[in-house]
Structure formats: structure tokens, C-alpha cells
Design an enzyme around this catalytic site. Structure first.
Site, mmCIF file in Angstrom:
data_model
loop_
_atom_site.group_PDB
_atom_site.id
_atom_site.type_symbol
_atom_site.label_atom_id
_atom_site.label_comp_id
_atom_site.label_asym_id
_atom_site.label_seq_id
_atom_site.Cartn_x
_atom_site.Cartn_y
_atom_site.Cartn_z
ATOM 1 N N ASN A 1 29.894 64.160 -24.364
ATOM 2 C CA ASN A 1 29.414 62.857 -23.882
ATOM 3 C C ASN A 1 27.902 62.793 -23.742
ATOM 4 O OD1 ASN A 1 31.758 61.285 -23.762
ATOM 5 N ND2 ASN A 1 32.453 62.467 -22.000
ATOM 6 N N HIS B 1 38.590 69.926 -21.625
ATOM 7 C CA HIS B 1 38.344 68.521 -21.986
ATOM 8 C C HIS B 1 38.959 68.234 -23.349
ATOM 9 C CE1 HIS B 1 35.074 65.182 -22.701
ATOM 10 N NE2 HIS B 1 36.233 64.683 -22.339
#
Ligand code: NAD
Length: 294
Positions: free
Chosen positions: A188, A138
């Protein structure tokens, strides 16, 4: 080591840029020829910016561009690669289809990584015959600038695969950080509730947009307030990540604020639609986007 990057959009072109600048051969794959052209134009523009700032030379730029080949077919583009980094549109069915294809067309030793912001790596791995070689990589936006790569271990990701990807990320000059595969991962899971709470604070009339962002910028030393950050990420993306966490944990604390839902339905998506919590008229948009690379 040879790399394929699937998807030449915002993240894919940044990922291809960083690998190519570090002397890796990269096959950049997108179903859209236009996206490939735009992706390469963005890479060229960002390399030019680095030349102006004396970070690289003209010959570094040419060498970087030479390392990137364009493909519109996965079958063609993944031949002989050791690693695929998938950065296609954030959509579960699309990613499952891409990973099934990758599993068919890649050599049995090829590692398959996804840049997904929110989709389960374990679920993606389950459609392949090599769950031990599937991992989350990511990268953050803008990829050439941001230091972090959140490395997500799926339920079956092997130690060997994790070690290879951690070491590779370091070779790119990044700081990889290993986390486990649960909704929102770490980045997140912490960021999105903060953004959602900022929107809730606005929705409840506690303070205005610029007041909320000023408190967080000057009081907490955040480089950008949470509402402006939401505009940059895209309000639709924020909503979809919150929904993944809400569904995944079945916990109301992740329920998206009704104001966020309304803004997405009204197509106020932030920078990309020209308006979110702030107004991005054309000239202002250009100015803001250019400061991203400062
Ligand atoms: P984007 O919309 O800018 O680009 C996606 C690209 O994928 C498009 O060019 C599209 O043509 C291509 N594509 C779609 N289907 C394809 C297929 N079958 N084969 C090949 N290419 C295909 O999206 P993005 O913002 O670059 O996001 C890509 C991924 O990165 C998503 O999973 C997203 O969650 C993740 N991500 C995004 C950000 C961000 O800030 N934008 C940050 C971190 C992670």
C-alpha cells in the site's frame, strides 16, 4: 496444523477457503451468524466456479467444505488451534480487543497473524504477552486467485515465527514476501500514492476518468486502471490507508486528495456503494464482480 480465521467477510472467507482447500482444518469465526452463512455461500460458489473450470473435482469441493467449521465465539473457535489469522473489520480498537482476547484464549504456542492492510503489527503485538509470535499475513483480494502474501515482521516478531509463516504460505501455493512493519508496509505504500496521484490528476482537470485509466492500462500494462482499482478496493479504504501513512510519516506527500475525501463523505465508495469513479448499476455490478474470478 489447525487454523482459526477471525472474520468471515471478503478476506476471511477467502483465507478460510484457501487453507481448507489445502487440507487444513479451519474454524471460521465471526460475531455475525449472517456473515458466516454468507462467507460459506461465497466459498461454495467459488468452489463451483473452479469445478466448471476443471480446476478441482466435486469431491475436492466436498472435502474443502468439510474442513470448515463455523463459530460465533472466539473462546470456542480458537481452542486447540496452532495459528489464528485475524481478518475482522479494519478498526484499531477492534483489532486490539480481538488480540487481547486471542492472547487469553489461545495456547501459549499459538501464532497470531493479522491480515490488516494498514494497522501496525508492532502496536497489535504490544497488547499481547507474545509479541514474538505476532505477525502480519497480508493476503490480497480475491484470496483464492492472488499469488502474493505480504508477510509483515513486527518489531518483536521472531525469526522462528517468520519462518513458520513463510513456509506455511508456500504450502498454500502462494508466494510470501517478507517486509518490515512501517505504515502501508510495501504494497500500500507504493499502490496508494499512485491511486492518490491518479485522483489528483483527475481533480486538476488534466484528463478524464477513462483517459487516466487507459493511459495506465495500455501504457504501463496494468491489468486495471488506478481509478477502477480504487473503486474495487473501496474509496473509504483508500482514504483510511492514506491517512495512516500521512499520520505515520508526517509527510505531506501522503495527504489524501480533496476529491477523494469529498467522494467518501458523499458515500461514493466504489463498487460496494454502487458508484465511485464508475457507475455500478446492479447488472453491471454482477458482471464486473464475476470477472474478478476469470
Ligand atoms: P469485511 O467488512 O468484508 O469483513 C469483516 C468481518 O469481520 C465482518 O464479517 C464482521 O462481522 C467481522 N467482525 C467484526 N468484528 C468482529 C469480531 N469482534 N469478531 C469476529 N468477527 C468480527 O472486511 P474485509 O474487506 O474482509 O477486511 C478484513 C481485513 O482484511 C481488514 O483488516 C482489511 O484491512 C484487510 N484487507 C482487506 C482487503 C480487501 O480488499 N477487502 C485486502 C487486504 C486486506
Amino acid at each position: 496444523m489447525k487454523i482459526a480465521v477471525v472474520g468471515a467477510g471478503t478476506m476471511g472467507n477467502g483465507i478460510a477457503h484457501v487453507f481448507a482447500q489445502n487440507a487444513y482444518e479451519v474454524n471460521l469465526i465471526d460475531i455475525s451468524e449472517k456473515a458466516l452463512q454468507n462467507g460459506l455461500a461465497t466459498i461454495t460458489k467459488n468452489l463451483d466456479r473452479m469445478i466448471v473450470k476443471d480446476k478441482i473435482s466435486e469431491s475436492d469441493k466436498l472435502a474443502t467444505l468439510k474442513n470448515i467449521l463455523k463459530y460465533t465465539s472466539i473462546a470456542e473457535g480458537v481452542k486447540d488451534v496452532d495459528l489464528v489469522v485475524e481478518a475482522a473489520t479494519e478498526n484499531l480498537d477492534l483489532k486490539l480487543k480481538i488480540f487481547k482476547d486471542l492472547d487469553v484464549h489461545c495456547g501459549s504456542d499459538t501464532i497470531l497473524a493479522s491480515n490488516t492492510s494498514s494497522i501496525s503489527i508492532t502496536q497489535i503485538a504490544a497488547v499481547t504477552s507474545r509479541a514474538d509470535k505476532v505477525i502480519g499475513m497480508h493476503f490480497m483480494n480475491p484470496v483464492p486467485i492472488m499469488q502474493l502474501v505480504e508477510i509483515i515482521r513486527g518489531y518483536n516478531t521472531s525469526d522462528n515465527t517468520t519462518k513458520t509463516i513463510m513456509q506455511l504460505s508456500e504450502k498454500l501455493g502462494k508466494t510470501p514476501t517478507e517486509v518490515n512493519d512501517y505504515p502501508g508496509f510495501v504494497a500500500n505504500r507504493i499502490l496508494m500514492p499512485m491511486i492518490n496521484e491518479a485522483i489528483e490528476t483527475l481533480y486538476n482537470g488534466v484528463a478524464g476518468v477513462s483517459e487516466i485509466d487507459t493511459v495506465m492500462k495500455l501504457g504501463m500494462a496494468h491489468p486495471m486502471g488506478p481509478l477502477q482499482l480504487a473503486d474495487f478496493i473501496g474509496l473509504d479504504v483508500c482514504l483510511s490507508i492514506l491517512n495512516v501513512m500521512y499520520d505515520g510519516f508526517k509527510n505531506p506527500k501522503y495527504a489524501p486528495c480533496p476529491l477523494l475525501i469529498n467522494m467518501v463523505m458523499a458515500n461514493k465508495l466504489g463498487v460496494k456503494s454502487g458508484e465511485g469513479f464508475y457507475d455500478y448499476s446492479n447488472s453491471r455490478k454482477a458482471e464486473i464482480l464475476s470477472t474478478q474470478f476469470n
